[in-house]
Design a protein around this motif. Structure first.
Motif, PDB file in Angstrom:
ATOM      1  N   THR A 129       0.845  -1.194   0.000  1.00  0.00           N
ATOM      2  CA  THR A 129       0.000   0.000   0.000  1.00  0.00           C
ATOM      3  C   THR A 129       0.878   1.242   0.000  1.00  0.00           C
ATOM      4  O   THR A 129       2.047   1.186   0.370  1.00  0.00           O
ATOM      5  N   ARG A 130       0.279   2.350  -0.400  1.00  0.00           N
ATOM      6  CA  ARG A 130       0.987   3.632  -0.410  1.00  0.00           C
ATOM      7  C   ARG A 130      -0.034   4.753  -0.323  1.00  0.00           C
ATOM      8  O   ARG A 130      -1.262   4.536  -0.416  1.00  0.00           O
ATOM      9  N   ALA A 131       0.470   5.966  -0.172  1.00  0.00           N
ATOM     10  CA  ALA A 131      -0.404   7.129  -0.096  1.00  0.00           C
ATOM     11  C   ALA A 131      -1.023   7.432  -1.465  1.00  0.00           C
ATOM     12  O   ALA A 131      -0.442   7.130  -2.514  1.00  0.00           O
ATOM     13  N   TRP A 181     -10.043   1.334   1.932  1.00  0.00           N
ATOM     14  CA  TRP A 181     -10.842   2.189   2.799  1.00  0.00           C
ATOM     15  C   TRP A 181     -10.536   1.956   4.278  1.00  0.00           C
ATOM     16  O   TRP A 181     -10.512   2.901   5.068  1.00  0.00           O
ATOM     17  N   SER A 182     -10.314   0.709   4.675  1.00  0.00           N
ATOM     18  CA  SER A 182     -10.023   0.467   6.095  1.00  0.00           C
ATOM     19  C   SER A 182      -8.702   1.094   6.508  1.00  0.00           C
ATOM     20  O   SER A 182      -8.594   1.700   7.589  1.00  0.00           O
ATOM     21  N   GLN A 183      -7.670   0.966   5.665  1.00  0.00           N
ATOM     22  CA  GLN A 183      -6.385   1.608   5.971  1.00  0.00           C
ATOM     23  C   GLN A 183      -6.499   3.128   5.927  1.00  0.00           C
ATOM     24  O   GLN A 183      -5.853   3.835   6.711  1.00  0.00           O
ATOM     25  N   SER A 184      -7.320   3.628   5.010  1.00  0.00           N
ATOM     26  CA  SER A 184      -7.514   5.081   4.928  1.00  0.00           C
ATOM     27  C   SER A 184      -8.150   5.604   6.205  1.00  0.00           C
ATOM     28  O   SER A 184      -7.795   6.690   6.696  1.00  0.00           O
ATOM     29  N   ALA A 185      -9.100   4.816   6.753  1.00  0.00           N
ATOM     30  CA  ALA A 185      -9.746   5.253   7.999  1.00  0.00           C
ATOM     31  C   ALA A 185      -8.765   5.247   9.155  1.00  0.00           C
ATOM     32  O   ALA A 185      -8.789   6.137  10.023  1.00  0.00           O
ATOM     33  N   ARG A 186      -7.867   4.258   9.196  1.00  0.00           N
ATOM     34  CA  ARG A 186      -6.900   4.203  10.292  1.00  0.00           C
ATOM     35  C   ARG A 186      -5.849   5.306  10.182  1.00  0.00           C
ATOM     36  O   ARG A 186      -5.430   5.885  11.178  1.00  0.00           O
ATOM     37  N   GLN A 187      -5.387   5.563   8.957  1.00  0.00           N
ATOM     38  CA  GLN A 187      -4.305   6.527   8.758  1.00  0.00           C
ATOM     39  C   GLN A 187      -4.800   7.968   8.719  1.00  0.00           C
ATOM     40  O   GLN A 187      -4.003   8.904   8.883  1.00  0.00           O
ATOM     41  N   MET A 191      -5.942   9.226   2.431  1.00  0.00           N
ATOM     42  CA  MET A 191      -6.278   8.263   1.380  1.00  0.00           C
ATOM     43  C   MET A 191      -5.107   7.300   1.158  1.00  0.00           C
ATOM     44  O   MET A 191      -3.976   7.725   0.900  1.00  0.00           O
ATOM     45  N   ILE A 192      -5.375   5.996   1.259  1.00  0.00           N
ATOM     46  CA  ILE A 192      -4.379   4.946   1.044  1.00  0.00           C
ATOM     47  C   ILE A 192      -4.871   4.066  -0.106  1.00  0.00           C
ATOM     48  O   ILE A 192      -6.050   3.656  -0.125  1.00  0.00           O
ATOM     49  N   VAL A 193      -3.986   3.769  -1.050  1.00  0.00           N
ATOM     50  CA  VAL A 193      -4.335   2.912  -2.194  1.00  0.00           C
ATOM     51  C   VAL A 193      -3.434   1.681  -2.188  1.00  0.00           C
ATOM     52  O   VAL A 193      -2.353   1.679  -1.589  1.00  0.00           O
ATOM     53  N   THR A 194      -3.897   0.640  -2.866  1.00  0.00           N
ATOM     54  CA  THR A 194      -3.131  -0.609  -2.973  1.00  0.00           C
ATOM     55  C   THR A 194      -2.260  -0.595  -4.224  1.00  0.00           C
ATOM     56  O   THR A 194      -2.614   0.015  -5.234  1.00  0.00           O
ATOM     57  N   GLU A 195      -1.120  -1.260  -4.128  1.00  0.00           N
ATOM     58  CA  GLU A 195      -0.230  -1.430  -5.281  1.00  0.00           C
ATOM     59  C   GLU A 195      -0.245  -2.889  -5.689  1.00  0.00           C
ATOM     60  O   GLU A 195      -0.202  -3.789  -4.840  1.00  0.00           O
ATOM     61  N   ARG A 196      -0.285  -3.111  -6.990  1.00  0.00           N
ATOM     62  CA  ARG A 196      -0.310  -4.468  -7.518  1.00  0.00           C
ATOM     63  C   ARG A 196       0.932  -4.723  -8.363  1.00  0.00           C
ATOM     64  O   ARG A 196       1.731  -3.819  -8.613  1.00  0.00           O
TER      65      ARG A 196
END
Length: 428
Positions: free
Chosen positions: A234-236, A248-254, A257-262
């Motif tokens: 994940t990253r910003a 969304w769960s990581q965004s709520a904790r941090q 906005m947090i997005v996933t990298e593939r």
């Protein structure tokens, strides 16, 4: 001195050197190698002393009884020379370990030998012998002049393996022949430790142009971030990122906005097939086999570092490496464990792959494949030339040129290989 005298003196010197070289060659030439197993025992001083004792004993009985004292003295020397090594090693116990589990051929690794002497007196002239660097004989790695009594001693040194393989300390042992070298007594090491030595790897900075396969979304690499493969982190959030990639769960904790990298699609995909059939190396072409293994390891390692997807068929096992270092580690472990002389012919048939194939073989294997009509449109052949005196004589029925050719196995570890690879990649 006149010029003719100088020339005559020079010619006489050359004649003398030539004569001495001839005498030296005759003195060191083995005229009857088939008898070595019957006469090499004479080189041991034990048998020379035994013959001397027998001769002194006979002379003492037939000539003068005083000679029996000489026989008794020689017998005492043999008794001490045999019993003392046996007694010395009975109080020794040793462990050998390495500071790494895996290393590459030619790279040094830290070795640690711990020896415990349970006797109150020291043990002299102790050697650590192992077959790690050569497969035929036990070599001396460490010579210890004295191991103190009632003490645990530790010896550390740098060990550089010269051959690939699985080095197990179960084949190593401590040996001593002190004081007279008449009898060698050895003991195995207490704990078994394993060192996996990978083949030598040459860095190939270029990638072949594979027109058959383009960057496809079913081949991924973990070295680069993309949009198609598995989630690798994940990253910003960055401007332009899709909202469907928001975690969304990581965004709520941090609180941001947090997005996933593939994974990203691989640059290219290919299959490497080393020719390891034992039938192709029956004429003493062990060097060719080692060169094939080195080239295979170099191609897989280098292309994976360039974000390619690589499959390698080793015997009956297919290794698929998509940028995962653990997969590459398994492949190199398998290449390290290939026995001398190669593998038996593969029984299991793998499904045909749409990937372009790189077949690494020697001249004997190349001749057989050409005569059998290998698909050269999809397969690129990398051929290591056997030594001239060891070739099997099976020449290909057509004058076909491989994709890459090395004139000798030694070139696989030289700059000649990397230059030839570069030229072959440019030529396509």
């Amino acid at each position: 001195m006149h010029e003719p005298d100088k020339l005559n003196g020079h010619k006489q010197s050359e004649t003398a050197h030539s004569w001495l070289d001839t005498v030296n060659t005759l003195l060191h030439y083995d005229f009857c190698p088939q008898l070595n197993q019957w006469v090499y025992w004479v080189r041991n001083p034990f048998w020379c002393l035994a013959i001397s004792i027998l001769t002194a004993f006979i002379c003492g009985l037939l000539v003068n009884t005083a000679i029996l004292y000489i026989a008794a003295a020689l017998a005492m020397i043999i008794l001490v020379g045999v019993l003392w090594p046996w007694i010395s090693v009975q109080g020794l116990s040793a462990e050998l370990s390495f500071n790494k589990v895996r290393t590459r051929c030619g790279e040094s690794v830290g070795a640690r030998l711990v020896v415990k002497n349970s006797w109150p007196w020291p043990a002299w002239g102790v050697y650590l012998r192992h077959p790690f660097s050569e497969h035929d004989d036990h070599l001396c790695e460490v010579a210890i002049d004295c191991i103190p009594g009632w003490k645990t001693s530790e010896y550390i040194w740098e060990f550089s393996p010269r051959k690939r393989g699985i080095y197990s300390t179960s084949t190593a042992f401590l040996e001593t022949a002190f004081p007279f070298g008449l009898y060698k007594k050895k003991i195995p090491l207490a704990v078994d430790s394993v060192l996996i030595v990978w083949p030598e790897i040459s860095k190939l900075a270029f990638m072949p142009e594979l027109r058959e396969v383009t960057s496809s979304e079913d081949r991924f690499t973990s070295h680069r971030a993309g949009d198609y493969g598995d989630v690798i982190g994940t990253r910003a959030f960055r401007l332009g990122d899709s909202l469907r990639r928001v975690h969304w769960s990581q965004s709520a904790r941090q609180g941001q906005m947090i997005v996933t990298e593939r994974q990203a699609a691989a640059v290219c995909a290919l299959r490497v097939i080393p020719d390891l059939q034992r039938s192709h190396y029956r004429h003493g072409n062990d060097d060719s086999l080692e060169a094939v293994i080195r080239i295979t390891a170099s191609i897989c390692h280098s292309l994976l570092n360039q974000h390619a997807s690589v499959e390698c068929l080793v015997g009956d096992q297919l290794f698929r490496c998509d940028g995962n270092q653990r997969d590459l580690q398994k492949l190199l472990d398998e290449l390290a464990s290939i026995p001398n002389g190669g593998l038996e012919n593969s029984v299991r048939k793998h499904a045909a792959s749409p990937l372009p194939e790189f077949i690494v073989t020697n001249s004997s294997g190349f001749s057989q494949r050409v005569n059998q009509g290998v698909n050269r449109l999809r397969s690129r052949m990398i051929v290591v030339q056997d030594a001239p005196a060891r070739q099997s004589g099976n020449e290909p029925s057509c004058e076909c040129e491989p994709w890459l050719h090395l004139d000798s196995p030694e070139e696989s570890r030289q700059k000649v290989f990397t230059d030839s690879w570069k030229k072959a990649c440019y030529a396509g």
